[in-house]
Design a protein around this motif. Structure first.
Motif, PDB file in Angstrom:
ATOM      1  N   SER A   8       0.833  -1.192   0.000  1.00  0.00           N
ATOM      2  CA  SER A   8       0.000   0.000   0.000  1.00  0.00           C
ATOM      3  C   SER A   8       0.875   1.253   0.000  1.00  0.00           C
ATOM      4  N   ILE A   9       0.582   2.165  -0.919  1.00  0.00           N
ATOM      5  CA  ILE A   9       1.309   3.438  -0.950  1.00  0.00           C
ATOM      6  C   ILE A   9       1.097   4.177   0.365  1.00  0.00           C
ATOM      7  N   LEU A  10      -0.162   4.283   0.780  1.00  0.00           N
ATOM      8  CA  LEU A  10      -0.489   5.004   2.006  1.00  0.00           C
ATOM      9  C   LEU A  10       0.180   4.383   3.219  1.00  0.00           C
ATOM     10  N   ASP A  11       0.054   3.076   3.359  1.00  0.00           N
ATOM     11  CA  ASP A  11       0.629   2.416   4.535  1.00  0.00           C
ATOM     12  C   ASP A  11       2.148   2.521   4.558  1.00  0.00           C
ATOM     13  N   GLN A  12       2.786   2.404   3.406  1.00  0.00           N
ATOM     14  CA  GLN A  12       4.238   2.517   3.362  1.00  0.00           C
ATOM     15  C   GLN A  12       4.686   3.920   3.760  1.00  0.00           C
ATOM     16  N   VAL A  13       4.025   4.930   3.216  1.00  0.00           N
ATOM     17  CA  VAL A  13       4.390   6.310   3.550  1.00  0.00           C
ATOM     18  C   VAL A  13       4.175   6.568   5.040  1.00  0.00           C
ATOM     19  N   LYS A  14       3.077   6.080   5.571  1.00  0.00           N
ATOM     20  CA  LYS A  14       2.809   6.286   6.999  1.00  0.00           C
ATOM     21  C   LYS A  14       3.908   5.675   7.862  1.00  0.00           C
ATOM     22  N   ILE A  17       7.098   7.729   7.869  1.00  0.00           N
ATOM     23  CA  ILE A  17       7.111   8.963   8.663  1.00  0.00           C
ATOM     24  C   ILE A  17       6.830   8.693  10.136  1.00  0.00           C
ATOM     25  N   GLY A  18       6.763   7.399  10.498  1.00  0.00           N
ATOM     26  CA  GLY A  18       6.699   7.053  11.908  1.00  0.00           C
ATOM     27  C   GLY A  18       5.325   6.746  12.475  1.00  0.00           C
ATOM     28  N   TYR A  19       4.345   6.467  11.628  1.00  0.00           N
ATOM     29  CA  TYR A  19       3.005   6.131  12.102  1.00  0.00           C
ATOM     30  C   TYR A  19       2.690   4.679  11.764  1.00  0.00           C
ATOM     31  N   PRO A  20       2.024   3.971  12.664  1.00  0.00           N
ATOM     32  CA  PRO A  20       1.653   2.584  12.367  1.00  0.00           C
ATOM     33  C   PRO A  20       0.687   2.516  11.183  1.00  0.00           C
ATOM     34  N   ALA A  21       0.909   1.557  10.298  1.00  0.00           N
ATOM     35  CA  ALA A  21       0.071   1.424   9.105  1.00  0.00           C
ATOM     36  C   ALA A  21      -1.386   1.160   9.456  1.00  0.00           C
ATOM     37  N   ASP A  22      -1.633   0.464  10.554  1.00  0.00           N
ATOM     38  CA  ASP A  22      -3.000   0.089  10.890  1.00  0.00           C
ATOM     39  C   ASP A  22      -3.785   1.167  11.637  1.00  0.00           C
ATOM     40  N   VAL A  23      -3.150   2.272  11.984  1.00  0.00           N
ATOM     41  CA  VAL A  23      -3.846   3.377  12.633  1.00  0.00           C
ATOM     42  C   VAL A  23      -4.339   4.318  11.534  1.00  0.00           C
ATOM     43  N   ARG A  24      -5.647   4.438  11.411  1.00  0.00           N
ATOM     44  CA  ARG A  24      -6.256   5.171  10.288  1.00  0.00           C
ATOM     45  C   ARG A  24      -6.675   6.598  10.629  1.00  0.00           C
ATOM     46  N   HIS A  82       7.452   9.924  -0.227  1.00  0.00           N
ATOM     47  CA  HIS A  82       7.754   9.811   1.205  1.00  0.00           C
ATOM     48  C   HIS A  82       8.244  11.139   1.773  1.00  0.00           C
ATOM     49  N   LEU A  83       9.228  11.747   1.125  1.00  0.00           N
ATOM     50  CA  LEU A  83       9.797  12.987   1.640  1.00  0.00           C
ATOM     51  C   LEU A  83       8.799  14.140   1.588  1.00  0.00           C
ATOM     52  N   LYS A  84       7.984  14.179   0.548  1.00  0.00           N
ATOM     53  CA  LYS A  84       6.993  15.243   0.422  1.00  0.00           C
ATOM     54  C   LYS A  84       5.976  15.156   1.552  1.00  0.00           C
ATOM     55  N   VAL A  85       5.495  13.943   1.822  1.00  0.00           N
ATOM     56  CA  VAL A  85       4.525  13.773   2.911  1.00  0.00           C
ATOM     57  C   VAL A  85       5.177  14.139   4.245  1.00  0.00           C
ATOM     58  N   TRP A  86       6.403  13.691   4.457  1.00  0.00           N
ATOM     59  CA  TRP A  86       7.103  14.003   5.696  1.00  0.00           C
ATOM     60  C   TRP A  86       7.264  15.514   5.862  1.00  0.00           C
ATOM     61  N   SER A  87       7.649  16.207   4.785  1.00  0.00           N
ATOM     62  CA  SER A  87       7.896  17.644   4.876  1.00  0.00           C
ATOM     63  C   SER A  87       6.634  18.444   5.169  1.00  0.00           C
ATOM     64  N   VAL A  88       5.493  17.935   4.749  1.00  0.00           N
ATOM     65  CA  VAL A  88       4.237  18.652   4.959  1.00  0.00           C
ATOM     66  C   VAL A  88       3.547  18.198   6.242  1.00  0.00           C
TER      67      VAL A  88
END
Length: 131
Positions: A8-14, A17-24, A82-88
């Protein structure tokens, strides 16, 4: 396509950046940032020929690249998102780290734009040798 892209793109990015994939709880805040990064990739000619967006954890990198003519920029594109999401969404607190993050994003943007421009030049019958 590499099986490593069947994530999953979303789960991998999460998780990056330090968030559990299963926390929505933060998904609705992260998804627009992911889609903004994917829109940039599309704008510079990286990825599918039609814009690709995620709506949740079901879209994978394999889905993204399956619609693309090439995956030569796969690693750069994945790192850019990944970096874009982290930066924002969760930027580093130290100014030096923020500057480094911005520099990394700019470098990736420039490299992907150069790759896309070169590919478009060849596709359109241009001469990359400057003749």
């Amino acid at each position: 396509m590499n099986d490593a892209y069947n994530v999953s793109i979303l789960d991998q990015v999460k998780t990056q950046i330090g968030y559990p994939a299963d926390v929505r709880v933060f998904d609705n805040a992260i998804i627009p940032v992911v889609n903004s990064a994917l829109a940039f990739l599309h704008q510079v000619g990286i990825g599918p020929s039609i814009p690709f967006m995620i709506t949740g954890p079901t879209e994978t990198w394999a889905d993204f690249w399956a619609q693309s003519e090439t995956d030569t920029t796969t690693a750069m594109a994945m790192e850019y998102v990944h970096l874009k999401v982290w930066s924002v969404f969760d930027p580093p607190s130290k100014v030096g780290m923020q500057d480094t993050l911005r520099e990394m994003l700019t470098e990736l943007e420039n490299r992907m734009t150069d790759i896309s421009d070169a590919a478009n030049s060849v596709y359109q019958g241009g001469d990359s040798g400057g003749n």
